[in-house]
Design a protein around this motif. Structure first.
Motif, mmCIF file in Angstrom:
data_model
loop_
_atom_site.group_PDB
_atom_site.id
_atom_site.type_symbol
_atom_site.label_atom_id
_atom_site.label_comp_id
_atom_site.label_asym_id
_atom_site.label_seq_id
_atom_site.Cartn_x
_atom_site.Cartn_y
_atom_site.Cartn_z
ATOM 1 N N GLY A 1 2.179 6.334 9.259
ATOM 2 C CA GLY A 1 3.216 6.108 8.268
ATOM 3 C C GLY A 1 4.575 5.879 8.890
ATOM 4 N N MET A 2 4.890 6.633 9.930
ATOM 5 C CA MET A 2 6.184 6.457 10.575
ATOM 6 C C MET A 2 6.253 5.143 11.339
ATOM 7 S SD MET A 2 7.715 8.947 9.382
ATOM 8 C CE MET A 2 9.256 8.502 10.163
ATOM 9 N N ALA B 1 8.639 -0.190 11.505
ATOM 10 C CA ALA B 1 8.498 -1.641 11.527
ATOM 11 C C ALA B 1 9.213 -2.291 10.357
ATOM 12 C CB ALA B 1 7.012 -2.019 11.519
ATOM 13 N N LEU B 2 9.090 -1.680 9.166
ATOM 14 C CA LEU B 2 9.690 -2.284 7.968
ATOM 15 C C LEU B 2 11.203 -2.144 7.933
ATOM 16 C CD1 LEU B 2 7.181 -1.200 5.164
ATOM 17 C CD2 LEU B 2 7.682 -3.546 5.855
ATOM 18 N N PHE B 3 11.719 -1.020 8.433
ATOM 19 C CA PHE B 3 13.130 -0.711 8.237
ATOM 20 C C PHE B 3 13.892 -0.484 9.524
ATOM 21 C CE2 PHE B 3 10.625 1.424 4.793
ATOM 22 C CZ PHE B 3 10.725 0.375 3.904
ATOM 23 N N SER B 4 13.388 -1.006 10.614
ATOM 24 C CA SER B 4 14.052 -0.802 11.888
ATOM 25 C C SER B 4 15.429 -1.461 11.905
ATOM 26 C CB SER B 4 13.205 -1.378 13.030
ATOM 27 O OG SER B 4 13.925 -1.337 14.242
ATOM 28 N N THR C 1 0.850 -1.184 0.000
ATOM 29 C CA THR C 1 0.000 0.000 0.000
ATOM 30 C C THR C 1 0.889 1.239 0.000
ATOM 31 O OG1 THR C 1 -1.814 1.133 1.157
ATOM 32 C CG2 THR C 1 -0.150 0.077 2.517
ATOM 33 N N PRO C 2 0.459 2.336 -0.595
ATOM 34 C CA PRO C 2 1.286 3.553 -0.625
ATOM 35 C C PRO C 2 1.195 4.342 0.676
ATOM 36 C CG PRO C 2 -0.744 3.939 -1.821
ATOM 37 C CD PRO C 2 -0.772 2.481 -1.412
ATOM 38 N N TRP C 3 1.637 3.732 1.757
ATOM 39 C CA TRP C 3 1.512 4.331 3.083
ATOM 40 C C TRP C 3 2.292 5.633 3.203
ATOM 41 C CZ3 TRP C 3 6.421 4.614 4.895
ATOM 42 C CH2 TRP C 3 7.343 3.669 4.399
ATOM 43 N N TRP C 4 3.297 5.850 2.361
ATOM 44 C CA TRP C 4 4.111 7.063 2.458
ATOM 45 C C TRP C 4 3.323 8.317 2.082
ATOM 46 C CZ3 TRP C 4 5.120 2.820 -0.576
ATOM 47 C CH2 TRP C 4 4.730 2.901 -1.920
ATOM 48 N N LYS C 5 2.206 8.146 1.366
ATOM 49 C CA LYS C 5 1.410 9.313 0.989
ATOM 50 C C LYS C 5 0.842 10.020 2.222
ATOM 51 C CE LYS C 5 -1.557 8.775 -2.290
ATOM 52 N NZ LYS C 5 -2.658 8.179 -3.093
ATOM 53 N N THR C 6 0.207 9.262 3.078
ATOM 54 C CA THR C 6 -0.370 9.862 4.271
ATOM 55 C C THR C 6 0.703 10.274 5.275
ATOM 56 O OG1 THR C 6 -0.709 7.608 5.062
ATOM 57 C CG2 THR C 6 -2.596 8.725 4.089
ATOM 58 N N ALA C 7 1.831 9.576 5.263
ATOM 59 C CA ALA C 7 2.898 9.910 6.202
ATOM 60 C C ALA C 7 3.527 11.259 5.882
ATOM 61 C CB ALA C 7 3.964 8.822 6.200
ATOM 62 N N LEU C 8 3.340 11.759 4.666
ATOM 63 C CA LEU C 8 3.848 13.082 4.326
ATOM 64 C C LEU C 8 2.795 14.159 4.523
ATOM 65 C CD1 LEU C 8 5.974 12.329 1.159
ATOM 66 C CD2 LEU C 8 6.777 13.213 3.339
#
Length: 261
Positions: A188-189, A194-197, A172-179
């Motif tokens: 988003g954060m 979780a993905l890149f810890s 999902t394009p979660w980065w859209k809402t995180a910006l």
């Protein structure tokens, strides 16, 4: 005699100043013409890809929608550009569109074509090297280096409030809402954490000895710039890069083609 010498020196001085200004103007005009031609070249190449690529698979359609949006944005930027900086922004937009077109070719099983110049926005962010799956607030989020049924959204890499987000395919394009603002930012954060810890033994992406990740973690810890996507792309998070339409997306995986960058 002295007055004559003073007059001659004054004439020479004025003449030299006029010549210097003309030379500077000529150099600036040549530089402007060069960056305009370079941006136009990438824009036309993107147009060819958008016109000629077609596919029904979700990952293909989504990547082509994103490529077409960058094509339209780059065209608008080229029409309005008057300075070297503005033409460079248009070039960056076109290159990002080509990154999406290249992703569409991968999803179609075609040769992706020659490597593209690196995106300023993606500098030091790396790319996913293996599949990841995490649970955040009751939802499952997946990411990986290849397109799939569960990961149809391509992202060419960038920085999310200082956090490096590697290039790859996401569920999902979660980065859209995180910006954006509010709860979307927090969600988003959390997903990015979780993905890149770095707590994981294998963070699952290659960022050049994690240089990009280290920089991003430092930036975020210091409350990084909300619009900064790194390098020369400092203005991209605002209104200069594709209209700044990153907000307003569907956090649950809505259509990424609805004005995403």
């Amino acid at each position: 005699m002295e007055l004559l010498l003073v007059a001659i020196l004054a004439v020479l001085l004025v003449g030299g100043l006029v010549w210097w200004r003309r030379e500077r103007a000529a150099r600036e005009a040549r530089s402007l013409a060069d960056v305009r031609a370079d941006a136009q070249r990438w824009y036309e190449r993107l147009g060819g890809q958008v016109m000629n690529l077609h596919g029904d698979a979700p990952a293909v359609r989504q990547a082509l929608v994103d490529a077409a949006e960058r094509y339209n944005a780059a065209g608008s930027q080229l029409e309005q550009a008057r300075t070297v900086h503005q033409y460079r922004l248009a070039r960056e937009t076109a290159l990002e569109g080509l990154a999406y077109a290249r992703a569409a070719r991968v999803a179609l099983g075609l040769d992706p074509g020659p490597e593209l110049p690196p995106l300023a926005a993606a500098q030091g962010t790396g790319e996913l090297t293996r599949e990841r799956q995490v649970q955040v607030q009751g939802q499952t989020f997946k990411a990986g280096p290849q397109p799939g049924r569960d990961t149809p959204y391509y992202y060419p890499g960038g920085r999310l409030r200082g956090r490096p987000v590697p290039a790859g395919w996401y569920s999902t394009p979660w980065w859209k809402t995180a910006l954006g603002a509010g709860a979307g930012v927090i969600g988003g954060m959390l997903i990015a954490d979780a993905l890149f810890s770095p707590a994981f033994a294998d963070p699952g992406y290659d960022a050049g000895n994690q240089e990009g990740f280290g920089d991003g973690a430092t930036d975020q810890g210091a409350g990084g710039d909300q619009g900064d996507f790194g390098g020369a792309a400092g203005d991209f998070g605002g209104g200069d890069f594709g209209g700044g339409d990153f907000g307003g997306g569907d956090f649950g995986g809505g259509d990424f083609g609805g004005g995403d960058w």
